[in-house]
Design a protein around this motif. Structure first.
Motif, PDB file in Angstrom:
ATOM      1  N   ARG A 121       3.840 -93.969 -68.635  1.00 23.48           N
ATOM      2  CA  ARG A 121       4.978 -93.567 -69.680  1.00 23.48           C
ATOM      3  C   ARG A 121       4.592 -91.620 -68.996  1.00 23.48           C
ATOM      4  N   LEU A 122       4.530 -90.612 -69.197  1.00 25.61           N
ATOM      5  CA  LEU A 122       4.812 -89.065 -69.159  1.00 25.61           C
ATOM      6  C   LEU A 122       5.653 -88.474 -69.668  1.00 25.61           C
ATOM      7  N   ILE A 123       5.013 -87.297 -70.094  1.00 28.53           N
ATOM      8  CA  ILE A 123       5.853 -86.470 -71.582  1.00 28.53           C
ATOM      9  C   ILE A 123       7.172 -85.553 -70.070  1.00 28.53           C
ATOM     10  N   THR A 124       8.695 -85.124 -70.562  1.00 25.23           N
ATOM     11  CA  THR A 124       8.989 -84.440 -69.848  1.00 25.23           C
ATOM     12  C   THR A 124       8.571 -83.442 -70.504  1.00 25.23           C
ATOM     13  N   PRO A 125       9.253 -81.941 -69.498  1.00 24.28           N
ATOM     14  CA  PRO A 125       8.840 -80.998 -70.074  1.00 24.28           C
ATOM     15  C   PRO A 125       9.951 -80.037 -71.294  1.00 24.28           C
ATOM     16  N   MET A 126      10.980 -81.131 -71.437  1.00 24.38           N
ATOM     17  CA  MET A 126      11.828 -81.125 -72.314  1.00 24.38           C
ATOM     18  C   MET A 126      11.309 -81.644 -73.643  1.00 24.38           C
ATOM     19  N   PHE A 127       9.950 -81.943 -73.586  1.00 25.16           N
ATOM     20  CA  PHE A 127       9.215 -82.833 -74.496  1.00 25.16           C
ATOM     21  C   PHE A 127       8.239 -81.175 -75.392  1.00 25.16           C
ATOM     22  N   LEU A 128       7.949 -80.784 -74.653  1.00 30.65           N
ATOM     23  CA  LEU A 128       7.176 -79.539 -74.546  1.00 30.65           C
ATOM     24  C   LEU A 128       7.545 -78.178 -74.790  1.00 30.65           C
ATOM     25  N   VAL A 129       9.217 -77.680 -74.607  1.00 32.15           N
ATOM     26  CA  VAL A 129       9.712 -77.669 -74.604  1.00 32.15           C
ATOM     27  C   VAL A 129      10.231 -77.638 -76.063  1.00 32.15           C
ATOM     28  N   ILE A 130      10.429 -78.523 -77.057  1.00 29.87           N
ATOM     29  CA  ILE A 130      10.688 -79.111 -78.349  1.00 29.87           C
ATOM     30  C   ILE A 130       9.417 -78.459 -78.838  1.00 29.87           C
ATOM     31  N   LEU A 131       8.164 -79.277 -78.534  1.00 31.18           N
ATOM     32  CA  LEU A 131       6.841 -78.972 -78.789  1.00 31.18           C
ATOM     33  C   LEU A 131       6.476 -76.468 -78.850  1.00 31.18           C
ATOM     34  N   THR A 132       6.935 -76.402 -78.082  1.00 30.46           N
ATOM     35  CA  THR A 132       6.936 -74.815 -78.786  1.00 30.46           C
ATOM     36  C   THR A 132       7.682 -74.384 -79.452  1.00 30.46           C
ATOM     37  N   LEU A 133       9.088 -75.025 -79.385  1.00 29.30           N
ATOM     38  CA  LEU A 133       9.954 -74.227 -80.640  1.00 29.30           C
ATOM     39  C   LEU A 133       9.833 -74.919 -81.791  1.00 29.30           C
ATOM     40  N   GLY A 134       9.255 -76.007 -81.530  1.00 29.00           N
ATOM     41  CA  GLY A 134       8.676 -76.432 -83.257  1.00 29.00           C
ATOM     42  C   GLY A 134       7.601 -75.920 -83.891  1.00 29.00           C
ATOM     43  N   THR A 135       6.846 -75.848 -82.872  1.00 33.64           N
ATOM     44  CA  THR A 135       5.351 -74.561 -83.682  1.00 33.64           C
ATOM     45  C   THR A 135       6.056 -73.331 -83.634  1.00 33.64           C
ATOM     46  N   THR A 136       6.776 -71.906 -82.935  1.00 35.81           N
ATOM     47  CA  THR A 136       7.176 -71.416 -82.900  1.00 35.81           C
ATOM     48  C   THR A 136       7.890 -71.612 -84.143  1.00 35.81           C
ATOM     49  N   ASP A 137       8.259 -72.262 -84.729  1.00 35.88           N
ATOM     50  CA  ASP A 137       9.585 -72.218 -85.619  1.00 35.88           C
ATOM     51  C   ASP A 137       8.766 -72.808 -87.177  1.00 35.88           C
ATOM     52  N   LEU A 138       7.585 -72.697 -86.896  1.00 26.46           N
ATOM     53  CA  LEU A 138       6.112 -73.206 -87.724  1.00 26.46           C
ATOM     54  C   LEU A 138       5.730 -71.728 -88.520  1.00 26.46           C
TER      55      LEU A 138
END
Length: 353
Positions: free
Chosen positions: A199-216
């Motif tokens: 089970r691996l994380i995809t590039p989409m996971f990193l994009v969402i994580l980046t957008l979420g922390t940036t929104d914070l």
């Protein structure tokens, strides 16, 4: 919810409608990931802006003035316009994030939509915390005001230095990239994928994580700013909803125009500075700190009326936009890029690093 123009029933209806709209949006985009047409985003953006205007007019006409909201309608419009203008500045970072991760154009809607949902959740938490702080500690306006003045100075400095076109990943994203098993292959809009039974994380996971922390981080600026215009948590919440609901469409619609807003940093710096001073003056007027004026209210400190705030906000945004577009017409593409950074408009970038 006694400290609000909205009754508990109105709060409940607002939350249910918001969740419903977001779920429908997510389901539609999730079933058919695609790059939206200009007509599609124009219609949707027009709908959201129209609904925001109707909502503000209804508050203006029907909402009863309240201790926390003497002018519900004007306060909503002032807060909504401020949040929208700050959101436009945030689009610079969103475009850089999309380019950095080489997000395929058909998946950008999904990434933005999930990021917006995360932003609403985080801002709702900040709104509740901010309301509690304001209700219990009047001196918190000193902190909010000084923070906004400092943020305004930083924005103005960045504008004078020609902007910052480099996006640095935050520590959380760096940790995820280093320590979580990942794949570089895109698996549609899925956040996780299985390769060779792992089970691996995809590039989409990193994009969402980046957008979420940036929104914070964005919320740290926007919530104190809007509390400088209204103390009613319902108006703060709905202004944020309407600003964020149109953000995805604005991302695709604004395209190359964003690069030409060369004075945006100065305009936002002036706005945040104005609201910061407004908050400090209000804190002085309501002062209870014993080491300032002996803990007594400072009567000469004026409370800037909301109508003046609304005039300043609209005037600043208009002057910033017109001055930017007129000045950028006389500049070469290289000069514009030197001021705003080398940003690729959505739908014009490559799909690989």
């Amino acid at each position: 919810m006694g400290d609000s123009v909205a009754s508990p029933l109105i709060w409940a209806i607002t939350i249910v409608v918001t969740v419903g709209v977001l779920m429908v949006d997510l389901l539609i985009i999730g079933r058919r990931p695609h790059e939206p047409s200009m007509k599609e985003v124009s219609v949707q953006l027009g709908l959201y802006v129209g609904l925001a205007i109707i909502f503000g007019v209804c508050l203006w006409v029907f909402a009863e003035p309240h201790a926390l909201s003497p002018n519900p309608g004007p306060e909503f419009f002032a807060g909504w316009l401020t949040e929208y203008s700050l959101s436009i500045d945030n689009l610079f970072i969103f475009i850089i994030i999309m380019a950095k991760f080489a997000v395929p154009r058909e998946y950008q809607q999904t990434a933005l939509m999930i990021g917006i949902v995360l932003a609403l959740i985080m801002r709702a938490i900040f709104i509740v915390v901010g309301a509690a702080a304001i209700n219990n500690f009047s001196w918190v306006f000193y902190i909010f005001g000084l923070f906004l003045v400092w943020t305004a100075w930083k924005l103005a400095k960045e504008g004078a230095e020609g902007g910052d076109d480099e996006y640095e990943e935050n520590k959380l994203v760096q940790l995820a990239e280093r320590h979580l098993p990942a794949t570089k292959e895109w698996h549609g809009t899925h956040l996780f994928a299985k390769e060779n039974g792992k089970r691996l994380i995809t590039p989409m996971f990193l994009v969402i994580l980046t957008l979420g922390t940036t929104d914070l981080l964005f919320a740290l600026d926007s919530i104190p700013a809007i509390y400088g215009l209204t103390k009613d948590p319902y108006i703060v919440f709905t202004a944020n909803i309407f600003a964020l609901m149109g953000l995805r469409q604005l991302y695709f619609l604004i395209g190359g125009l964003l690069q030409r807003l060369i004075y945006l940093s100065y305009g936002l710096a002036f706005l945040l500075g104005f609201i910061g001073v407004k908050l400090i003056l209000h804190a002085m007027h309501e002062n209870e700190l014993p080491f300032i004026n002996g803990g007594e209210h400072i009567e000469w400190a004026p409370d800037i009326p909301i109508w003046l705030s609304l005039v300043v906000i609209i005037g600043t945004l208009a002057v910033t936009a017109v001055a930017s577009l007129l000045a950028s017409r006389k500049m070469s593409e290289e000069e514009i890029e030197a001021r705003t950074g080398s940003l690729q408009a959505p739908g014009t970038g490559n799909d690989s690093h």
